[in-house]
Enzyme design. Structure first.
Site, PDB file in Angstrom:
ATOM      1  N   LYS A  12       0.818  -1.210   0.000  1.00  0.00           N
ATOM      2  CA  LYS A  12       0.000   0.000   0.000  1.00  0.00           C
ATOM      3  C   LYS A  12       0.860   1.272   0.000  1.00  0.00           C
ATOM      4  CE  LYS A  12      -3.988  -2.131   2.338  1.00  0.00           C
ATOM      5  NZ  LYS A  12      -4.948  -1.991   3.463  1.00  0.00           N
ATOM      6  N   TYR A  52     -12.357  -1.618  -3.642  1.00  0.00           N
ATOM      7  CA  TYR A  52     -12.855  -1.828  -2.273  1.00  0.00           C
ATOM      8  C   TYR A  52     -14.379  -1.721  -2.198  1.00  0.00           C
ATOM      9  CZ  TYR A  52      -8.429  -2.135   0.357  1.00  0.00           C
ATOM     10  OH  TYR A  52      -7.229  -2.550   0.894  1.00  0.00           O
ATOM     11  N   ASN A 115      -1.980   0.270   6.849  1.00  0.00           N
ATOM     12  CA  ASN A 115      -1.448  -0.983   7.394  1.00  0.00           C
ATOM     13  C   ASN A 115      -0.593  -1.771   6.405  1.00  0.00           C
ATOM     14  OD1 ASN A 115      -3.505  -1.842   5.802  1.00  0.00           O
ATOM     15  ND2 ASN A 115      -4.682  -2.857   7.410  1.00  0.00           N
ATOM     16  N   HIS A 118      -2.122  -5.438   1.556  1.00  0.00           N
ATOM     17  CA  HIS A 118      -3.440  -6.042   1.343  1.00  0.00           C
ATOM     18  C   HIS A 118      -3.252  -7.493   0.934  1.00  0.00           C
ATOM     19  CE1 HIS A 118      -7.491  -6.770  -0.213  1.00  0.00           C
ATOM     20  NE2 HIS A 118      -6.874  -7.391  -1.213  1.00  0.00           N
ATOM     21  N   GLU A 129     -10.076  -9.859  -7.448  1.00  0.00           N
ATOM     22  CA  GLU A 129      -8.993  -8.888  -7.224  1.00  0.00           C
ATOM     23  C   GLU A 129      -7.849  -9.090  -8.223  1.00  0.00           C
ATOM     24  OE1 GLU A 129      -8.011  -9.202  -3.069  1.00  0.00           O
ATOM     25  OE2 GLU A 129      -9.909  -8.311  -2.454  1.00  0.00           O
TER      26      GLU A 129
HETATM   27  P1  IDP Z   1      -7.874  -6.653   5.715  1.00  0.00           P
HETATM   28  O1  IDP Z   1      -7.066  -5.714   4.844  1.00  0.00           O
HETATM   29  O2  IDP Z   1      -7.064  -7.166   6.875  1.00  0.00           O
HETATM   30  O3  IDP Z   1      -8.540  -7.745   4.931  1.00  0.00           O
HETATM   31  P2  IDP Z   1     -10.517  -5.398   5.901  1.00  0.00           P
HETATM   32  O4  IDP Z   1     -11.434  -5.532   7.065  1.00  0.00           O
HETATM   33  O5  IDP Z   1     -10.868  -6.131   4.643  1.00  0.00           O
HETATM   34  O6  IDP Z   1      -9.034  -5.776   6.405  1.00  0.00           O
HETATM   35  O7  IDP Z   1     -10.405  -3.845   5.596  1.00  0.00           O
HETATM   36  C1  IDP Z   1      -9.825  -3.383   4.402  1.00  0.00           C
HETATM   37  C2  IDP Z   1      -8.897  -2.251   4.725  1.00  0.00           C
HETATM   38  O8  IDP Z   1      -9.674  -1.143   5.225  1.00  0.00           O
HETATM   39  C3  IDP Z   1      -7.883  -2.511   5.843  1.00  0.00           C
HETATM   40  O9  IDP Z   1      -6.729  -3.200   5.410  1.00  0.00           O
HETATM   41  C4  IDP Z   1      -7.566  -1.114   6.307  1.00  0.00           C
HETATM   42  O10 IDP Z   1      -6.662  -0.446   5.409  1.00  0.00           O
HETATM   43  C5  IDP Z   1      -8.936  -0.441   6.221  1.00  0.00           C
HETATM   44  N1  IDP Z   1      -9.676  -0.532   7.477  1.00  0.00           N
HETATM   45  C6  IDP Z   1     -10.263  -1.630   8.045  1.00  0.00           C
HETATM   46  N2  IDP Z   1     -10.872  -1.353   9.196  1.00  0.00           N
HETATM   47  C7  IDP Z   1     -10.679  -0.019   9.392  1.00  0.00           C
HETATM   48  C8  IDP Z   1     -11.080   0.899  10.427  1.00  0.00           C
HETATM   49  O11 IDP Z   1     -11.753   0.529  11.404  1.00  0.00           O
HETATM   50  N3  IDP Z   1     -10.689   2.200  10.268  1.00  0.00           N
HETATM   51  C9  IDP Z   1      -9.965   2.631   9.188  1.00  0.00           C
HETATM   52  N4  IDP Z   1      -9.579   1.809   8.192  1.00  0.00           N
HETATM   53  C10 IDP Z   1      -9.927   0.504   8.295  1.00  0.00           C
HETATM   54 MG    MG Z   2      -9.992  -7.594   3.469  1.00  0.00          MG
END
Ligand code: IDP
Ligand code: MG
Length: 141
Positions: A12, A52, A115, A118, A129
């Site tokens: 990312k 997304y 984070n 992905h 994807e």
């Molecule tokens: P993942 O990437 O671990 O699969 P997902 O729940 O699919 O997590 O969420 C997609 C992305 O959305 C996350 O990687 C993160 O960048 C963002 N995200 C998820 N939850 C939150 C939140 O509570 N606040 C802000 N961003 C979030």
């Molecule tokens: Mg996810």
């Protein structure tokens, strides 16, 4: 029975900004993932929204898609036995505060949004994807 799987990985914008690409790619290779396709690109806002779309009703959707369009990313098609679950384990928890020692997110993520990486979460999402970023001819056999 173990089956060969493909998954989509994204480094990312936050991690590219930090110059973490080499370290993350080394980690993938050291963990027996084959890189069948790799490219660097920058999404625009609507492309980030399309990728997304599954999260479009979430309160963080607008911020997340702004972030994902904020700078270059590296997208990869990874192949390995059990690639989807194994790569999610190697990434670590979505919130880096909960990520285990030795995971990519523990090392590089700065927040639950920014984070670092992905990874697809299931067979059907991996197919969607991968097709979002790669045509068949762009992937090694
Ligand atoms: P993942 O990437 O671990 O699969 P997902 O729940 O699919 O997590 O969420 C997609 C992305 O959305 C996350 O990687 C993160 O960048 C963002 N995200 C998820 N939850 C939150 C939140 O509570 N606040 C802000 N961003 C979030
Ligand atoms: Mg996810």
């Amino acid at each position: 029975m173990k089956t060969l799987q493909r998954t989509l990985s994204i480094i990312k914008p936050d991690a590219v900004e930090k110059g973490a690409e080499g370290d993350i790619i080394s980690t993938l290779l050291n963990n027996k993932f084959r890189i069948l396709g790799i490219k660097m690109l920058q999404l625009n806002k609507s492309q980030a929204e399309g990728f997304y779309a599954v999260h479009s009703s979430k309160p963080f959707f607008n911020s997340l898609t702004d972030f994902m369009a904020s700078g270059p990313i590296v997208v990869m098609c990874l192949e390995k036995e059990n690639a989807i679950a194994d790569y999610r384990k190697l990434m670590g928890a979505t919130n880096p505060a909960n990520a285990e020692e030795g995971t990519i997110r523990k090392k590089w993520a700065e927040s639950i949004e920014k984070n670092a990486v992905h990874g697809s979460d299931a067979d059907d999402t991996a197919r969607f994807e991968l097709s979002y970023f790669f045509a068949g001819y762009e992937l090694a056999k």
